[in-house]
Design a protein around this motif. Sequence first.
Motif, mmCIF file in Angstrom:
data_model
loop_
_atom_site.group_PDB
_atom_site.id
_atom_site.type_symbol
_atom_site.label_atom_id
_atom_site.label_comp_id
_atom_site.label_asym_id
_atom_site.label_seq_id
_atom_site.Cartn_x
_atom_site.Cartn_y
_atom_site.Cartn_z
ATOM 1 N N THR A 90 72.823 42.568 42.575
ATOM 2 C CA THR A 90 71.856 43.353 41.907
ATOM 3 C C THR A 90 73.225 45.089 41.827
ATOM 4 N N ASN A 91 73.715 45.040 42.372
ATOM 5 C CA ASN A 91 75.136 46.111 41.701
ATOM 6 C C ASN A 91 75.935 45.600 40.781
ATOM 7 N N PRO A 92 76.821 46.743 39.957
ATOM 8 C CA PRO A 92 78.276 45.863 39.469
ATOM 9 C C PRO A 92 78.807 45.669 40.427
ATOM 10 N N PHE A 93 79.103 45.719 41.539
ATOM 11 C CA PHE A 93 80.471 45.943 42.870
ATOM 12 C C PHE A 93 80.242 44.247 42.902
ATOM 13 N N MET A 94 78.452 43.937 43.022
ATOM 14 C CA MET A 94 78.050 42.480 43.549
ATOM 15 C C MET A 94 77.944 41.490 42.949
ATOM 16 N N ARG A 95 78.664 41.715 41.659
ATOM 17 C CA ARG A 95 77.972 41.267 40.363
ATOM 18 C C ARG A 95 79.620 40.728 40.521
ATOM 19 N N GLN A 96 80.886 41.880 40.273
ATOM 20 C CA GLN A 96 82.285 41.341 40.075
ATOM 21 C C GLN A 96 82.626 40.459 41.443
ATOM 22 N N LEU A 97 81.692 40.476 42.420
ATOM 23 C CA LEU A 97 82.024 39.787 43.679
ATOM 24 C C LEU A 97 81.984 37.781 42.602
ATOM 25 N N GLY A 98 80.034 37.888 42.534
ATOM 26 C CA GLY A 98 79.567 36.770 41.782
ATOM 27 C C GLY A 98 80.619 35.873 41.249
ATOM 28 N N ILE A 99 81.064 36.555 39.799
ATOM 29 C CA ILE A 99 81.745 35.460 38.984
ATOM 30 C C ILE A 99 83.098 35.622 39.819
ATOM 31 N N THR A 100 83.677 36.320 40.839
ATOM 32 C CA THR A 100 84.802 36.043 41.353
ATOM 33 C C THR A 100 84.874 34.621 41.648
ATOM 34 N N PHE A 101 83.780 34.804 42.485
ATOM 35 C CA PHE A 101 83.780 33.796 43.720
ATOM 36 C C PHE A 101 82.821 32.972 43.761
ATOM 37 N N TYR A 102 82.374 32.734 42.409
ATOM 38 C CA TYR A 102 81.364 32.187 42.146
ATOM 39 C C TYR A 102 82.266 30.498 42.072
ATOM 40 N N PRO A 103 81.924 29.556 43.434
ATOM 41 C CA PRO A 103 81.810 28.831 43.924
ATOM 42 C C PRO A 103 82.620 27.383 42.624
ATOM 43 N N ASN A 155 82.998 24.908 42.374
ATOM 44 C CA ASN A 155 82.307 23.858 41.592
ATOM 45 C C ASN A 155 80.380 24.054 41.012
ATOM 46 N N GLY A 156 80.306 25.153 41.239
ATOM 47 C CA GLY A 156 79.434 25.744 40.871
ATOM 48 C C GLY A 156 77.741 25.810 42.078
ATOM 49 N N VAL A 157 76.589 26.232 41.302
ATOM 50 C CA VAL A 157 75.332 25.918 41.349
ATOM 51 C C VAL A 157 74.770 25.509 41.554
ATOM 52 N N THR A 158 73.886 24.447 42.552
ATOM 53 C CA THR A 158 73.699 22.960 42.270
ATOM 54 C C THR A 158 72.166 23.646 41.955
ATOM 55 N N MET A 159 71.495 23.174 40.572
ATOM 56 C CA MET A 159 69.938 24.229 40.589
ATOM 57 C C MET A 159 69.452 22.582 40.058
ATOM 58 N N TRP A 160 68.084 22.386 40.633
ATOM 59 C CA TRP A 160 67.333 21.078 40.300
ATOM 60 C C TRP A 160 68.186 19.672 39.468
ATOM 61 N N GLY A 161 68.948 19.861 41.176
ATOM 62 C CA GLY A 161 70.810 18.066 40.678
ATOM 63 C C GLY A 161 71.766 18.532 39.519
ATOM 64 N N VAL A 162 71.384 19.802 38.595
ATOM 65 C CA VAL A 162 72.415 20.220 37.520
ATOM 66 C C VAL A 162 73.901 21.233 38.157
ATOM 67 N N PRO A 163 75.011 21.560 38.038
ATOM 68 C CA PRO A 163 75.742 21.833 38.624
ATOM 69 C C PRO A 163 75.698 23.131 37.574
ATOM 70 N N ILE A 164 75.100 24.337 37.967
ATOM 71 C CA ILE A 164 75.504 25.307 37.016
ATOM 72 C C ILE A 164 77.244 25.756 36.862
ATOM 73 N N GLN A 165 78.468 26.066 36.017
ATOM 74 C CA GLN A 165 79.668 25.881 36.017
ATOM 75 C C GLN A 165 79.382 27.697 35.399
ATOM 76 N N LEU A 166 79.838 28.574 36.095
ATOM 77 C CA LEU A 166 80.311 29.874 35.174
ATOM 78 C C LEU A 166 81.451 30.396 34.890
ATOM 79 N N ARG A 167 82.361 29.043 35.467
ATOM 80 C CA ARG A 167 83.502 29.377 36.067
ATOM 81 C C ARG A 167 84.796 28.492 35.140
ATOM 82 N N LYS A 168 83.597 27.655 34.584
ATOM 83 C CA LYS A 168 84.264 26.235 33.647
ATOM 84 C C LYS A 168 83.675 26.234 32.103
ATOM 85 N N ALA A 169 84.486 26.023 31.395
ATOM 86 C CA ALA A 169 84.521 25.736 29.939
ATOM 87 C C ALA A 169 85.029 24.889 29.245
#
Lengths: 84, 405, 111
Positions: B213-226, B228-242
């Motif tokens: 919810t805040n910029p600091f946490m947001r930064q944390l969310g990107i930096t420590f984004y798992p 292997n991504g977060v799995t939702m409906w069986g779909v790995p969502i990768q924000l740190r992979k292109a």
Amino acid sequence: MNDKEIIVCRCEEVTLSELQQTADTYSCSARELKLRTRAGMGFCGGRTCSTMIEVLAHNEREKTLKFQAPIRPIHFGKLGGEIS
Amino acid sequence: MYDIIVIGAGPAGLAAASTAALEGLHVLVLDEYIKPGGRLLGQLYEEADGNWWNGIDESAKLYDQAIHAGVEILLQTAVHDMERHESSWFIYTEDVVFSSKQLLLATGAAESPLPIPGWTLPGVMSVGAAQVMTNVHRVKPGDRGIIIGVNVLSAAIAMELHLAGIDIAAMALPPLNRITTKHARPKEVVEALLHASYLAPSRLLRIGSKFMTNPFMRQLGITFYPKNGVTMWGVPIQLRKAVIEIYGTNQVEGVIVSTIDKDGNPIYGSEENIACDFVCIDGGLYPLTELAELAGCPFYYVNELGGYVPLHNEKMETPIEGLYVAGNITGIEGAKVAISQGIVAGYSMAIRSGKQGLADKLQDALNTVHDTRRQAAIQFHPKIELGRDIIQKQWEKYQSRLVQI
Amino acid sequence: MTRLENHPILGKLNRKKTINFTFDNQEISGMENEPIAAALLANGIRTLRLHEETAKPRGIYCNIGHCFECRVTVNGIQGKRACLTPIKEGMVVQSGKHLPSPVRDWRVNHV
């Protein structure tokens, strides 16, 4: 893989590197970029790549990429038609 | 000669046609697709109240209403030109030229692609293409897919594909280049998702909003984004992979994925192959405006509305006599807003046709547009109301300039 | 199985009449009212044409008539969009072919 092999305009197979180079050399509008490279002048009429050309052209608020009739390809024999 | 021709049999066009026909006007709707409904056809999502928004059923309802109201609907009829002559519109289709006193453009939106090495291979398609193949034609786009571009639309469609039992190997970002920037930088992608989070019909986005919810946490969310991504409906969502390349000889065989830093730059040596037989690209939607251009309508760039939009006011009038617009051609929003705009356009055209006593109905319809917008489950741009204000101000400016002249 | 027979929300696939047509002389069966592109994909065919100049294979991209990547020849008429042309019994569909392009090098002298 380098930018040279990234196609932007699928119809005319115009690459990202060619478009970037042209945009940088001539500092051109989206319309000029299209006319210099043929990007957006193919079969689809630019519906697929126009937003990408607009991003590559220097930021413009005015719409320089224009559509002209016919906006869907049509056989010569069908031009005109009958008035209902 | 029709009173009104509507181009586009999507939610806005059909709603407008029904509204005007119920006021006694002779209305024709033209659409190049084989079924009525436009982009609404493919939509399928669970609403906050637990009911499903089923685009096929909703399209059928709108179509039936229009037919019962006496609207004529011609499908598989592409318009290639139009012109105004002696206060009538002439609409050119392949076989026939139709004419009307008033014209509504409800042509909707087109998809913006993201250029990626290998994206011309058969098997690579827009995310909307996969949606239509799956939900409308009931044919699998493939056995195993990758979705490139993480945003509200692609997340919703990933869920739909999963629902249909289609294996999605991953959702990831496009490679960073001069075109993809805002779609390729994890920071900006998270920002965009975050703005949409409180409205989005997906668990990922709702969960996401709680811990970012805040910029600091947001930064944390990107930096420590798992990793292997977060799995939702069986779909790995990768924000740190292109996806840096799509490969295959005659059609898609797989993609090369690279880990990226928080600015979207690939980390060399991190490349891995993912086998798949189809790839979906989502670079967002933009208003499809070609016909408004042919009519000579002025355009304004409004980022919050998804790109260049034809100048129009709240009543869906344009500065061109007898020309109206409704739905996504005026800015990217959901189907419910498009329906409510269509009703406004229907009353506006009926009033212009000389029908009396419709002022209250028009006002109610205008209020409904605002209410619908506020309650929308999916909002494509977080500042949509700002975008609407911008175009309304442009309209007022344009009108005052006309008065001065 | 490439057709989605069952769907948790949309229900069972409503089986329609089978329609037979040909694609590059190959016999294909599809379902009534479905577009050429859907019928071909259900039969495992993705490549609809070769780029006229470079001969690179192409298939559907937008699937709703905007991009014209799926254009094929239908009963002798060129430039038909496979994504929005419904199949008909006995229809003859041909993929788009590579064409000679002797003036392709014009850009060398103009850029």
